[in-house]
Design an enzyme around this catalytic site. Structure first.
Site, PDB file in Angstrom:
ATOM      1  N   ASP A  59      -6.029   6.249  -6.739  1.00  0.00           N
ATOM      2  CA  ASP A  59      -4.707   5.820  -7.189  1.00  0.00           C
ATOM      3  C   ASP A  59      -4.756   4.448  -7.853  1.00  0.00           C
ATOM      4  OD1 ASP A  59      -3.874   8.105  -5.910  1.00  0.00           O
ATOM      5  OD2 ASP A  59      -2.389   7.122  -4.643  1.00  0.00           O
ATOM      6  N   HIS A 110       1.330   8.603 -11.633  1.00  0.00           N
ATOM      7  CA  HIS A 110       1.576   7.757 -10.456  1.00  0.00           C
ATOM      8  C   HIS A 110       2.690   6.747 -10.747  1.00  0.00           C
ATOM      9  CE1 HIS A 110       0.575   6.535  -6.461  1.00  0.00           C
ATOM     10  NE2 HIS A 110       0.054   5.373  -6.778  1.00  0.00           N
ATOM     11  N   HIS A 114       4.949   1.743 -10.180  1.00  0.00           N
ATOM     12  CA  HIS A 114       4.620   1.848  -8.755  1.00  0.00           C
ATOM     13  C   HIS A 114       5.771   1.424  -7.835  1.00  0.00           C
ATOM     14  CE1 HIS A 114       2.146   1.568  -5.055  1.00  0.00           C
ATOM     15  NE2 HIS A 114       1.276   2.327  -5.704  1.00  0.00           N
ATOM     16  N   HIS A 210      -8.572   4.191  -3.806  1.00  0.00           N
ATOM     17  CA  HIS A 210      -7.967   3.377  -4.884  1.00  0.00           C
ATOM     18  C   HIS A 210      -9.061   2.740  -5.733  1.00  0.00           C
ATOM     19  CE1 HIS A 210      -4.860   3.654  -1.784  1.00  0.00           C
ATOM     20  NE2 HIS A 210      -3.967   3.433  -2.741  1.00  0.00           N
TER      21      HIS A 210
END
Length: 248
Positions: A59, A110, A114, A210
């Protein structure tokens, strides 16, 4: 029982019920495997025994510091992963995003910035997803079909809007906690512990990692521990790797 005692008992019971409801809502909004607010893609039955099927997901990228070394590592071991990219990071690092796509990795949405979508209006949710879809289409020439909500945070409107845009919401069942300063050994223990549970259930493992931070600016955070953990995983003979789009 005195009237005031009865009223106090009722009030206490009501507060207890409200507390349970609030706790249940928090669980549904944040717990990655919860399906209370609607179906999300987490895992599928695993038929690969004695190997275990694992999806490595990353991510918050792309990162000018970490993504390309990660791509080199995955290429060395011929492993494909799933990258959930932040729209604004793609705009800052389009060449790196194109390299992710060119290497055959699966790309997911995504959001653009965020945010915690469970706390945002329907208008903001739709804008975050649509804007990122457009950025990825303009930059990579693809329209993603997968979406991961930041923090795993969602409510029914988040899932409904995502599906209206042709996006499948994806969560995870292995929390590596690689955003914390735990060190690679502890992160790997976190992963192994969760994978063992999934093996016992004969379910695939969907590992949250990540390659960047959503807070990255001109000095992006290091994900050296994530790279070290990835290196350890891709060399294991008891694992086989898949991308999330294969599970839809």
């Amino acid at each position: 029982m005195q009237t005031w005692q009865t009223a106090a008992t009722i009030a206490g019971a009501s507060l207890g019920t409200l507390g349970l409801l609030a706790g249940g809502a928090s669980y549904a909004a944040r717990w990655p495997t919860s399906q209370i607010f609607g179906r999300t893609l987490v895992d599928v039955p695993d038929h690969a025994a004695p190997q275990h099927t694992v999806a490595l997901t990353y991510d918050d990228g792309p990162s000018s510091r970490n993504t390309e070394p990660l791509l080199d590592l995955l290429a060395t071991h011929n492993v494909h992963a799933t990258f959930f990219l932040i729209g604004n990071h793609v705009r800052r690092h389009p060449a790196i995003a194109r390299r992710v796509a060119a290497a055959g990795h699966t790309i997911g949405n995504h959001t653009a910035m965020h945010p915690d979508l469970a706390r945002k209006s329907a208008t903001r949710i739709r804008a975050e997803l649509q804007h990122t879809q457009q950025i990825l289409q303009d930059t990579l020439g693809i329209t993603p079909r997968l979406f991961r909500p930041p923090y795993g945070s969602r409510r029914p409107a988040v899932l409904r809007i995502a599906r209206s845009l042709g996006l499948t919401p994806v969560l995870w069942n292995v929390t590596a906690e690689d955003w914390l300063p735990l060190g690679s050994e502890q992160i790997l223990r976190n992963i192994d512990r969760a994978m063992q549970r999934n093996r016992k259930r004969s379910r695939t493992s969907n590992v949250l990692l990540h390659d960047a931070s959503h807070l990255d600016g001109d000095r992006p955070q290091s994900r050296d521990d994530t790279l070290a953990v990835t290196a350890a995983l891709v060399q294991r003979n008891d694992l086989q790797f898949a991308t999330i789009d294969r599970w839809r």
